[in-house]
Write a protein that holds these residues in place. Structure first.
Motif, mmCIF file in Angstrom:
data_model
loop_
_atom_site.group_PDB
_atom_site.id
_atom_site.type_symbol
_atom_site.label_atom_id
_atom_site.label_comp_id
_atom_site.label_asym_id
_atom_site.label_seq_id
_atom_site.Cartn_x
_atom_site.Cartn_y
_atom_site.Cartn_z
ATOM 1 N N ARG A 1 0.836 -1.227 0.000
ATOM 2 C CA ARG A 1 0.000 0.000 0.000
ATOM 3 C C ARG A 1 0.859 1.261 0.000
ATOM 4 O O ARG A 1 0.563 2.209 -0.712
ATOM 5 C CB ARG A 1 -0.874 0.011 1.247
ATOM 6 C CG ARG A 1 -2.099 -0.847 1.167
ATOM 7 C CD ARG A 1 -3.058 -0.461 2.264
ATOM 8 N NE ARG A 1 -4.138 -1.422 2.386
ATOM 9 C CZ ARG A 1 -4.090 -2.481 3.180
ATOM 10 N NH1 ARG A 1 -3.031 -2.713 3.909
ATOM 11 N NH2 ARG A 1 -5.113 -3.307 3.238
ATOM 12 N N VAL A 2 1.914 1.267 0.803
ATOM 13 C CA VAL A 2 2.724 2.492 0.883
ATOM 14 C C VAL A 2 3.311 2.807 -0.489
ATOM 15 O O VAL A 2 3.227 3.929 -0.973
ATOM 16 C CB VAL A 2 3.858 2.336 1.935
ATOM 17 C CG1 VAL A 2 4.838 3.508 1.876
ATOM 18 C CG2 VAL A 2 3.277 2.216 3.331
ATOM 19 N N GLN B 1 0.570 4.087 -2.820
ATOM 20 C CA GLN B 1 0.128 5.470 -2.568
ATOM 21 C C GLN B 1 1.247 6.462 -2.912
ATOM 22 O O GLN B 1 0.980 7.573 -3.377
ATOM 23 C CB GLN B 1 -0.330 5.626 -1.118
ATOM 24 C CG GLN B 1 -1.591 4.814 -0.856
ATOM 25 C CD GLN B 1 -2.403 5.305 0.338
ATOM 26 O OE1 GLN B 1 -2.035 6.266 1.008
ATOM 27 N NE2 GLN B 1 -3.514 4.639 0.603
ATOM 28 N N ARG B 2 2.506 6.050 -2.712
ATOM 29 C CA ARG B 2 3.610 6.948 -3.080
ATOM 30 C C ARG B 2 3.565 7.259 -4.571
ATOM 31 O O ARG B 2 3.802 8.393 -4.999
ATOM 32 C CB ARG B 2 4.960 6.291 -2.757
ATOM 33 C CG ARG B 2 5.481 6.559 -1.369
ATOM 34 C CD ARG B 2 7.003 6.405 -1.288
ATOM 35 N NE ARG B 2 7.411 6.527 0.104
ATOM 36 C CZ ARG B 2 7.793 5.493 0.861
ATOM 37 N NH1 ARG B 2 7.818 4.262 0.344
ATOM 38 N NH2 ARG B 2 8.132 5.670 2.120
ATOM 39 N N LEU C 1 -7.153 8.519 0.230
ATOM 40 C CA LEU C 1 -6.769 7.792 -0.976
ATOM 41 C C LEU C 1 -6.938 6.284 -0.797
ATOM 42 O O LEU C 1 -6.547 5.733 0.232
ATOM 43 C CB LEU C 1 -5.281 8.098 -1.241
ATOM 44 C CG LEU C 1 -4.620 7.559 -2.494
ATOM 45 C CD1 LEU C 1 -5.400 7.958 -3.739
ATOM 46 C CD2 LEU C 1 -3.187 8.080 -2.578
ATOM 47 N N TRP D 1 6.841 11.000 1.934
ATOM 48 C CA TRP D 1 5.388 10.872 2.107
ATOM 49 C C TRP D 1 4.874 12.251 2.467
ATOM 50 O O TRP D 1 5.306 12.845 3.426
ATOM 51 C CB TRP D 1 5.124 9.862 3.239
ATOM 52 C CG TRP D 1 3.678 9.494 3.367
ATOM 53 C CD1 TRP D 1 2.772 10.040 4.230
ATOM 54 C CD2 TRP D 1 2.987 8.479 2.625
ATOM 55 N NE1 TRP D 1 1.551 9.447 4.048
ATOM 56 C CE2 TRP D 1 1.655 8.480 3.061
ATOM 57 C CE3 TRP D 1 3.381 7.584 1.617
ATOM 58 C CZ2 TRP D 1 0.710 7.614 2.542
ATOM 59 C CZ3 TRP D 1 2.440 6.718 1.097
ATOM 60 C CH2 TRP D 1 1.123 6.741 1.550
ATOM 61 N N PHE E 1 8.473 3.004 8.386
ATOM 62 C CA PHE E 1 7.268 3.769 8.074
ATOM 63 C C PHE E 1 6.160 2.796 7.686
ATOM 64 O O PHE E 1 6.341 1.943 6.810
ATOM 65 C CB PHE E 1 7.555 4.719 6.911
ATOM 66 C CG PHE E 1 6.336 5.450 6.425
ATOM 67 C CD1 PHE E 1 5.875 5.310 5.126
ATOM 68 C CD2 PHE E 1 5.608 6.278 7.291
ATOM 69 C CE1 PHE E 1 4.749 5.980 4.674
ATOM 70 C CE2 PHE E 1 4.479 6.953 6.857
ATOM 71 C CZ PHE E 1 4.049 6.802 5.546
ATOM 72 N N VAL E 2 5.011 2.876 8.387
ATOM 73 C CA VAL E 2 3.903 1.951 8.126
ATOM 74 C C VAL E 2 2.874 2.589 7.206
ATOM 75 O O VAL E 2 2.386 1.974 6.281
ATOM 76 C CB VAL E 2 3.235 1.517 9.451
ATOM 77 C CG1 VAL E 2 2.045 0.604 9.181
ATOM 78 C CG2 VAL E 2 4.252 0.842 10.342
ATOM 79 N N GLY E 3 2.534 3.853 7.473
ATOM 80 C CA GLY E 3 1.573 4.513 6.586
ATOM 81 C C GLY E 3 0.960 5.737 7.226
ATOM 82 O O GLY E 3 1.278 6.103 8.352
ATOM 83 N N ASP F 1 -5.049 6.793 5.895
ATOM 84 C CA ASP F 1 -5.808 5.838 5.073
ATOM 85 C C ASP F 1 -5.308 4.412 5.289
ATOM 86 O O ASP F 1 -6.076 3.482 5.487
ATOM 87 C CB ASP F 1 -5.644 6.181 3.578
ATOM 88 C CG ASP F 1 -6.177 7.569 3.273
ATOM 89 O OD1 ASP F 1 -7.188 7.946 3.872
ATOM 90 O OD2 ASP F 1 -5.536 8.279 2.479
ATOM 91 N N ILE F 2 -3.984 4.265 5.244
ATOM 92 C CA ILE F 2 -3.410 2.921 5.327
ATOM 93 C C ILE F 2 -3.644 2.326 6.717
ATOM 94 O O ILE F 2 -4.039 1.172 6.852
ATOM 95 C CB ILE F 2 -1.902 2.968 4.987
ATOM 96 C CG1 ILE F 2 -1.739 3.221 3.476
ATOM 97 C CG2 ILE F 2 -1.204 1.684 5.396
ATOM 98 C CD1 ILE F 2 -0.313 3.376 3.011
#
Lengths: 78, 120
Positions: free
Chosen positions: A45-46, A49-50, A72, B68, B80-82, B85-86
Protein backbone atom coordinates in the motif's frame (compact mmCIF):
# COMPACT_ATOMS: atom_id res chain seq x y z
CA UNK A 1 -7.25 27.69 -2.37
CA UNK A 2 -9.63 24.78 -3.08
CA UNK A 3 -8.68 22.28 -5.73
CA UNK A 4 -11.00 21.04 -8.47
CA UNK A 5 -11.49 17.26 -8.24
CA UNK A 6 -11.21 17.05 -12.01
CA UNK A 7 -7.67 18.43 -11.90
CA UNK A 8 -6.77 15.61 -9.52
CA UNK A 9 -8.44 13.06 -11.76
CA UNK A 10 -6.58 14.32 -14.84
CA UNK A 11 -3.22 14.28 -13.07
CA UNK A 12 -3.71 10.72 -11.86
CA UNK A 13 -5.18 9.55 -15.17
CA UNK A 14 -2.18 10.95 -17.03
CA UNK A 15 0.19 9.13 -14.72
CA UNK A 16 -1.84 5.89 -14.89
CA UNK A 17 -3.34 5.82 -18.41
CA UNK A 18 -5.18 2.49 -18.05
CA UNK A 19 -6.43 3.10 -14.51
CA UNK A 20 -9.98 3.62 -13.25
CA UNK A 21 -9.85 6.88 -11.30
CA UNK A 22 -12.72 8.20 -9.20
CA UNK A 23 -12.32 11.50 -7.36
CA UNK A 24 -14.93 13.30 -5.32
CA UNK A 25 -14.96 16.09 -2.76
CA UNK A 26 -17.06 19.16 -3.30
CA UNK A 27 -15.24 21.41 -0.83
CA UNK A 28 -11.98 21.12 -2.75
CA UNK A 29 -9.96 20.63 0.41
CA UNK A 30 -11.08 17.28 1.75
CA UNK A 31 -11.19 15.01 -1.26
CA UNK A 32 -11.33 11.28 -1.72
CA UNK A 33 -9.87 9.37 -4.61
CA UNK A 34 -9.90 5.74 -5.61
CA UNK A 35 -7.36 4.49 -8.13
CA UNK A 36 -7.55 1.00 -9.60
CA UNK A 37 -4.41 0.42 -11.64
CA UNK A 38 -2.42 -2.49 -13.04
CA UNK A 39 0.78 -0.64 -12.07
CA UNK A 40 0.02 -1.38 -8.40
CA UNK A 41 0.28 -5.14 -8.84
CA UNK A 42 2.99 -6.60 -6.59
CA UNK A 43 3.40 -3.38 -4.62
CA UNK A 44 2.39 -2.78 -1.00
CA UNK A 45 0.00 0.00 0.00
CA UNK A 46 2.72 2.49 0.88
CA UNK A 47 4.42 2.01 -2.48
CA UNK A 48 1.10 2.25 -4.32
CA UNK A 49 0.13 5.47 -2.57
CA UNK A 50 3.61 6.95 -3.08
CA UNK A 51 3.12 6.46 -6.82
CA UNK A 52 -0.15 8.41 -6.69
CA UNK A 53 1.35 11.17 -4.53
CA UNK A 54 4.22 11.44 -7.01
CA UNK A 55 1.65 12.09 -9.74
CA UNK A 56 0.18 14.86 -7.59
CA UNK A 57 3.58 16.43 -6.93
CA UNK A 58 3.33 19.92 -5.53
CA UNK A 59 -0.39 19.86 -5.05
CA UNK A 60 -0.11 17.73 -1.96
CA UNK A 61 2.86 18.83 0.04
CA UNK A 62 4.51 22.07 0.89
CA UNK A 63 3.12 24.74 3.20
CA UNK A 64 0.43 25.67 0.74
CA UNK A 65 -0.46 22.01 0.34
CA UNK A 66 -3.68 22.93 -1.38
CA UNK A 67 -4.79 19.43 -0.91
CA UNK A 68 -4.62 19.36 2.87
CA UNK A 69 -6.03 15.92 2.88
CA UNK A 70 -6.77 13.44 0.17
CA UNK A 71 -8.37 10.23 1.40
CA UNK A 72 -6.77 7.79 -0.98
CA UNK A 73 -7.66 4.18 -1.77
CA UNK A 74 -5.55 2.18 -4.18
CA UNK A 75 -6.58 -1.18 -5.65
CA UNK A 76 -5.36 -3.72 -8.15
CA UNK A 77 -7.80 -4.64 -10.92
CA UNK A 78 -9.18 -8.18 -10.29
CA UNK B 1 23.12 21.16 15.33
CA UNK B 2 21.77 17.71 14.49
CA UNK B 3 19.58 18.04 11.46
CA UNK B 4 16.01 16.86 11.15
CA UNK B 5 17.02 13.55 9.63
CA UNK B 6 19.22 12.46 12.51
CA UNK B 7 16.71 13.70 15.06
CA UNK B 8 14.04 11.61 13.33
CA UNK B 9 16.36 8.61 13.15
CA UNK B 10 16.90 8.85 16.89
CA UNK B 11 13.23 9.27 17.73
CA UNK B 12 11.92 6.38 15.67
CA UNK B 13 14.63 4.10 17.04
CA UNK B 14 14.09 5.18 20.64
CA UNK B 15 10.58 3.75 20.90
CA UNK B 16 8.91 0.80 19.17
CA UNK B 17 5.89 2.83 18.04
CA UNK B 18 6.10 6.52 17.06
CA UNK B 19 3.32 8.66 15.61
CA UNK B 20 4.19 11.95 13.94
CA UNK B 21 0.97 13.91 14.21
CA UNK B 22 -0.63 17.34 14.40
CA UNK B 23 -1.27 17.97 18.08
CA UNK B 24 -0.75 15.39 20.82
CA UNK B 25 -2.32 12.03 21.64
CA UNK B 26 -4.47 13.73 24.30
CA UNK B 27 -5.23 16.75 22.10
CA UNK B 28 -5.02 15.95 18.40
CA UNK B 29 -5.45 19.03 16.19
CA UNK B 30 -6.36 17.48 12.87
CA UNK B 31 -9.04 14.95 11.94
CA UNK B 32 -6.62 12.54 10.30
CA UNK B 33 -4.13 12.64 13.17
CA UNK B 34 -6.99 12.28 15.60
CA UNK B 35 -8.24 9.18 13.78
CA UNK B 36 -4.90 7.35 13.99
CA UNK B 37 -4.19 8.48 17.56
CA UNK B 38 -7.72 7.46 18.46
CA UNK B 39 -7.22 3.93 17.12
CA UNK B 40 -3.90 3.53 18.94
CA UNK B 41 -5.31 4.95 22.17
CA UNK B 42 -8.40 2.72 21.95
CA UNK B 43 -6.26 -0.34 21.29
CA UNK B 44 -4.09 0.52 24.31
CA UNK B 45 -0.91 0.76 22.25
CA UNK B 46 1.98 2.47 24.04
CA UNK B 47 3.43 4.97 21.58
CA UNK B 48 5.46 8.17 21.41
CA UNK B 49 3.58 11.08 19.84
CA UNK B 50 5.53 13.84 18.10
CA UNK B 51 3.62 17.08 17.57
CA UNK B 52 4.85 18.37 14.21
CA UNK B 53 2.98 21.64 14.75
CA UNK B 54 5.43 22.43 17.52
CA UNK B 55 8.49 21.81 15.34
CA UNK B 56 8.46 23.20 11.79
CA UNK B 57 11.79 21.57 10.94
CA UNK B 58 10.41 18.13 11.79
CA UNK B 59 7.09 18.90 10.09
CA UNK B 60 8.89 19.22 6.74
CA UNK B 61 11.75 16.86 7.63
CA UNK B 62 9.46 13.90 8.24
CA UNK B 63 7.88 14.29 4.81
CA UNK B 64 11.29 14.17 3.16
CA UNK B 65 12.44 11.35 5.44
CA UNK B 66 9.66 8.99 4.37
CA UNK B 67 8.98 10.52 0.95
CA UNK B 68 5.39 10.87 2.11
CA UNK B 69 3.63 14.24 1.77
CA UNK B 70 1.13 14.11 4.59
CA UNK B 71 0.78 13.90 8.36
CA UNK B 72 0.09 11.70 10.38
CA UNK B 73 2.82 9.16 9.85
CA UNK B 74 3.10 5.96 11.89
CA UNK B 75 6.43 4.20 12.49
CA UNK B 76 6.80 0.73 14.03
CA UNK B 77 10.32 -0.41 14.93
CA UNK B 78 11.79 2.40 12.83
CA UNK B 79 9.78 1.43 9.74
CA UNK B 80 7.27 3.77 8.07
CA UNK B 81 3.90 1.95 8.13
CA UNK B 82 1.57 4.51 6.59
CA UNK B 83 -0.70 7.50 6.93
CA UNK B 84 -4.30 7.73 8.02
CA UNK B 85 -5.81 5.84 5.07
CA UNK B 86 -3.41 2.92 5.33
CA UNK B 87 -3.65 2.63 9.11
CA UNK B 88 -7.44 2.70 8.89
CA UNK B 89 -7.43 -0.03 6.21
CA UNK B 90 -4.94 -2.10 8.21
CA UNK B 91 -7.01 -1.74 11.38
CA UNK B 92 -10.17 -2.91 9.64
CA UNK B 93 -8.42 -5.77 7.83
CA UNK B 94 -6.57 -6.96 10.94
CA UNK B 95 -3.16 -6.35 9.36
CA UNK B 96 -2.34 -3.82 12.09
CA UNK B 97 -2.92 -6.53 14.73
CA UNK B 98 -0.51 -8.83 12.87
CA UNK B 99 2.11 -6.13 12.45
CA UNK B 100 1.99 -5.23 16.15
CA UNK B 101 2.22 -8.90 17.14
CA UNK B 102 5.13 -9.52 14.76
CA UNK B 103 6.97 -6.61 16.34
CA UNK B 104 6.18 -7.64 19.91
CA UNK B 105 4.02 -4.57 20.56
CA UNK B 106 1.29 -5.10 23.17
CA UNK B 107 -2.26 -4.06 22.30
CA UNK B 108 -5.83 -4.89 23.32
CA UNK B 109 -7.07 -7.53 20.85
CA UNK B 110 -10.70 -7.21 22.00
CA UNK B 111 -10.59 -3.47 21.40
CA UNK B 112 -9.37 -4.12 17.86
CA UNK B 113 -12.23 -6.59 17.35
CA UNK B 114 -14.72 -3.99 18.64
CA UNK B 115 -13.41 -1.47 16.10
CA UNK B 116 -13.91 -3.95 13.30
CA UNK B 117 -17.42 -4.87 14.50
CA UNK B 118 -18.34 -1.19 14.74
CA UNK B 119 -17.21 -0.68 11.16
CA UNK B 120 -18.56 -3.91 9.69
Amino acid sequence: MPVNPNDIKDLIQTAFPGATVTVNGADGVHLSAEVIAEEFRGKNRVQQQRMVYAALKGLMDGPDGALHALALTTKIPD
Amino acid sequence: MTDAKSRIDETIKASPVVLYMKGTKEMPQCGFSSKVAGVLNYMGVDYTDVNVLADEEIRQGIKDYSDWPTIPQLYVKGEFVGGCDIITEMTLSGELDTMLEENGVAYDKEAAERIREANA
